[in-house]
Design a protein around this motif. Structure first.
Motif, PDB file in Angstrom:
ATOM      1  N   TYR A 251       0.834  -1.200   0.000  1.00 21.02           N
ATOM      2  CA  TYR A 251       0.000   0.000   0.000  1.00 21.02           C
ATOM      3  C   TYR A 251       0.874   1.258   0.000  1.00 21.02           C
ATOM      4  CZ  TYR A 251      -3.350   3.506   1.508  1.00 21.02           C
ATOM      5  OH  TYR A 251      -4.114   4.639   1.588  1.00 21.02           O
ATOM      6  N   GLU A 252       1.900   1.293   0.843  1.00 19.20           N
ATOM      7  CA  GLU A 252       2.803   2.451   0.911  1.00 19.20           C
ATOM      8  C   GLU A 252       3.567   2.641  -0.396  1.00 19.20           C
ATOM      9  OE1 GLU A 252       5.434   2.539   4.328  1.00 19.20           O
ATOM     10  OE2 GLU A 252       3.908   1.486   5.510  1.00 19.20           O
ATOM     11  N   ILE A 253       4.139   1.559  -0.907  1.00 16.28           N
ATOM     12  CA  ILE A 253       4.960   1.636  -2.122  1.00 16.28           C
ATOM     13  C   ILE A 253       4.130   2.111  -3.305  1.00 16.28           C
ATOM     14  CG2 ILE A 253       6.267   0.283  -3.803  1.00 16.28           C
ATOM     15  CD1 ILE A 253       7.094  -1.532  -1.354  1.00 16.28           C
ATOM     16  N   ILE A 254       3.004   1.468  -3.536  1.00 22.16           N
ATOM     17  CA  ILE A 254       2.164   1.843  -4.677  1.00 22.16           C
ATOM     18  C   ILE A 254       1.638   3.268  -4.498  1.00 22.16           C
ATOM     19  CG2 ILE A 254       0.067   1.293  -5.989  1.00 22.16           C
ATOM     20  CD1 ILE A 254       2.476  -0.670  -6.365  1.00 22.16           C
ATOM     21  N   GLY A 255       1.295   3.631  -3.284  1.00 21.26           N
ATOM     22  CA  GLY A 255       0.830   4.993  -3.009  1.00 21.26           C
ATOM     23  C   GLY A 255       1.862   6.037  -3.396  1.00 21.26           C
ATOM     24  N   MET A 256       3.128   5.757  -3.106  1.00 16.45           N
ATOM     25  CA  MET A 256       4.185   6.699  -3.466  1.00 16.45           C
ATOM     26  C   MET A 256       4.338   6.806  -4.981  1.00 16.45           C
ATOM     27  SD  MET A 256       7.049   6.424  -0.517  1.00 16.45           S
ATOM     28  CE  MET A 256       6.838   4.768   0.102  1.00 16.45           C
ATOM     29  N   TYR A 257       4.243   5.673  -5.677  1.00 15.02           N
ATOM     30  CA  TYR A 257       4.342   5.723  -7.132  1.00 15.02           C
ATOM     31  C   TYR A 257       3.143   6.440  -7.733  1.00 15.02           C
ATOM     32  CZ  TYR A 257       8.520   2.879  -7.634  1.00 15.02           C
ATOM     33  OH  TYR A 257       9.814   2.429  -7.598  1.00 15.02           O
ATOM     34  N   LYS A 258       1.973   6.199  -7.186  1.00 12.14           N
ATOM     35  CA  LYS A 258       0.770   6.890  -7.677  1.00 12.14           C
ATOM     36  C   LYS A 258       0.867   8.386  -7.435  1.00 12.14           C
ATOM     37  CE  LYS A 258      -2.811   3.317  -7.380  1.00 12.14           C
ATOM     38  NZ  LYS A 258      -4.040   2.924  -6.653  1.00 12.14           N
ATOM     39  N   GLY A 259       1.453   8.760  -6.303  1.00 10.08           N
ATOM     40  CA  GLY A 259       1.560  10.168  -5.945  1.00 10.08           C
ATOM     41  C   GLY A 259       2.742  10.883  -6.558  1.00 10.08           C
ATOM     42  N   GLY A 260       3.570  10.162  -7.321  1.00  9.48           N
ATOM     43  CA  GLY A 260       4.724  10.785  -7.960  1.00  9.48           C
ATOM     44  C   GLY A 260       5.860  11.090  -6.999  1.00  9.48           C
ATOM     45  N   LYS A 261       5.873  10.429  -5.845  1.00  9.53           N
ATOM     46  CA  LYS A 261       6.911  10.690  -4.841  1.00  9.53           C
ATOM     47  C   LYS A 261       7.867   9.512  -4.750  1.00  9.53           C
ATOM     48  CE  LYS A 261       3.918  13.715  -2.287  1.00  9.53           C
ATOM     49  NZ  LYS A 261       3.259  14.013  -1.038  1.00  9.53           N
ATOM     50  N   VAL A 262       8.295   9.023  -5.892  1.00  9.33           N
ATOM     51  CA  VAL A 262       9.141   7.835  -5.944  1.00  9.33           C
ATOM     52  C   VAL A 262      10.487   8.081  -5.275  1.00  9.33           C
ATOM     53  CG1 VAL A 262      10.226   6.159  -7.467  1.00  9.33           C
ATOM     54  CG2 VAL A 262       7.981   7.082  -8.033  1.00  9.33           C
ATOM     55  N   TRP A 263      11.008   9.261  -5.335  1.00  8.48           N
ATOM     56  CA  TRP A 263      12.316   9.554  -4.742  1.00  8.48           C
ATOM     57  C   TRP A 263      12.336   9.271  -3.246  1.00  8.48           C
ATOM     58  CZ3 TRP A 263      12.451  13.200  -0.909  1.00  8.48           C
ATOM     59  CH2 TRP A 263      11.344  14.035  -0.809  1.00  8.48           C
ATOM     60  N   VAL A 264      11.198   9.377  -2.568  1.00 11.99           N
ATOM     61  CA  VAL A 264      11.107   9.115  -1.133  1.00 11.99           C
ATOM     62  C   VAL A 264      11.420   7.653  -0.835  1.00 11.99           C
ATOM     63  CG1 VAL A 264       9.531   9.102   0.848  1.00 11.99           C
ATOM     64  CG2 VAL A 264       9.427  10.958  -0.823  1.00 11.99           C
ATOM     65  N   LEU A 265      11.149   6.766  -1.777  1.00 10.15           N
ATOM     66  CA  LEU A 265      11.360   5.354  -1.555  1.00 10.15           C
ATOM     67  C   LEU A 265      12.799   5.014  -1.222  1.00 10.15           C
ATOM     68  CD1 LEU A 265       9.194   3.903  -4.458  1.00 10.15           C
ATOM     69  CD2 LEU A 265       8.616   3.998  -2.042  1.00 10.15           C
ATOM     70  N   LYS A 266      13.730   5.742  -1.770  1.00 14.29           N
ATOM     71  CA  LYS A 266      15.145   5.465  -1.513  1.00 14.29           C
ATOM     72  C   LYS A 266      15.480   5.699  -0.042  1.00 14.29           C
ATOM     73  CE  LYS A 266      16.520   6.462  -6.193  1.00 14.29           C
ATOM     74  NZ  LYS A 266      17.137   7.388  -7.102  1.00 14.29           N
ATOM     75  N   ILE A 267      14.777   6.603   0.596  1.00 14.42           N
ATOM     76  CA  ILE A 267      15.019   6.902   1.997  1.00 14.42           C
ATOM     77  C   ILE A 267      14.303   5.896   2.900  1.00 14.42           C
ATOM     78  CG2 ILE A 267      14.645   8.628   3.807  1.00 14.42           C
ATOM     79  CD1 ILE A 267      14.785  10.731   1.491  1.00 14.42           C
ATOM     80  N   LEU A 268      13.085   5.540   2.549  1.00 17.03           N
ATOM     81  CA  LEU A 268      12.264   4.688   3.402  1.00 17.03           C
ATOM     82  C   LEU A 268      12.597   3.213   3.312  1.00 17.03           C
ATOM     83  CD1 LEU A 268       8.776   6.362   2.916  1.00 17.03           C
ATOM     84  CD2 LEU A 268      10.320   6.603   4.856  1.00 17.03           C
ATOM     85  N   PHE A 269      13.032   2.749   2.160  1.00 20.41           N
ATOM     86  CA  PHE A 269      13.226   1.304   1.986  1.00 20.41           C
ATOM     87  C   PHE A 269      14.642   1.013   1.591  1.00 20.41           C
ATOM     88  CE2 PHE A 269       8.758   2.138   1.292  1.00 20.41           C
ATOM     89  CZ  PHE A 269       8.194   1.237   2.161  1.00 20.41           C
TER      90      PHE A 269
END
Length: 167
Positions: free
Chosen positions: A149-167
């Motif tokens: 849910y978190e991962i797909i939400g970030m991709y849907k919201g265009g905030k993919v760059w945040v993923l590098k910090i969170l995961f």
């Protein structure tokens, strides 16, 4: 239509020229074409066959062996879920259901907006952190429905760059 075919032929010829027409170059040529066009169409297979003098069946055999060579145009974000027994044993079915519910599509399909595609893939080499998936070239592991849910939400919201910090 003739002009489009000529452009396709010229593009393929340029890629083949970089490598040569030997069979040993077929996989890198297919990979470059896949990257350039996002997939390898039937017309493209025919053109490769003509230019390299390799039977279409042989080219198709290479295409079907390597899961990263796409027959159809895929979404902007291609989600590839590992389908090995290790991921199966770590509740991969929950991840499948979560992805399908979150995206509204089944595996082998692309969302209507062309943003996401769901595919299965062979081992990602993350068996110790199963279940695992790739979104384009980025790996995600130790998955559970909440992470999906978190991962797909970030991709849907265009905030993919945040993923590098969170995961």
């Amino acid at each position: 239509m003739e002009q489009r075919c000529d452009a396709l032929s010229d593009n393929i010829k340029g890629i083949i020229t970089n490598y040569g027409t030997g069979r040993e170059f077929l996989l890198p040529i297919l990979n470059d074409i896949n990257i350039k066009f996002g997939h390898i169409s039937e017309n493209t297979l025919v053109e490769i066959s003509k230019q390299m003098d390799i039977a279409i069946g042989e080219i198709h055999g290479v295409m079907t062996f390597y899961s990263y060579l796409n027959h159809n145009k895929l979404g902007k974000y291609v989600i590839r879920l590992c389908k090995t027994i290790t991921c199966d044993m770590k509740d991969k079915d929950l991840i499948v259901k979560s992805l399908q519910r979150e995206l509204g599509i089944s595996f082998g399909e692309t969302t209507d907006d062309g943003k996401f595609s769901l595919e299965y893939t062979n081992c990602l080499g993350l068996c110790d952190k199963a279940p695992a998936m790739l979104i384009n070239d980025k790996a995600y592991y130790s998955l559970n429905p909440e992470k999906i849910y978190e991962i797909i939400g970030m991709y849907k919201g265009g905030k993919v760059w945040v993923l590098k910090i969170l995961f």
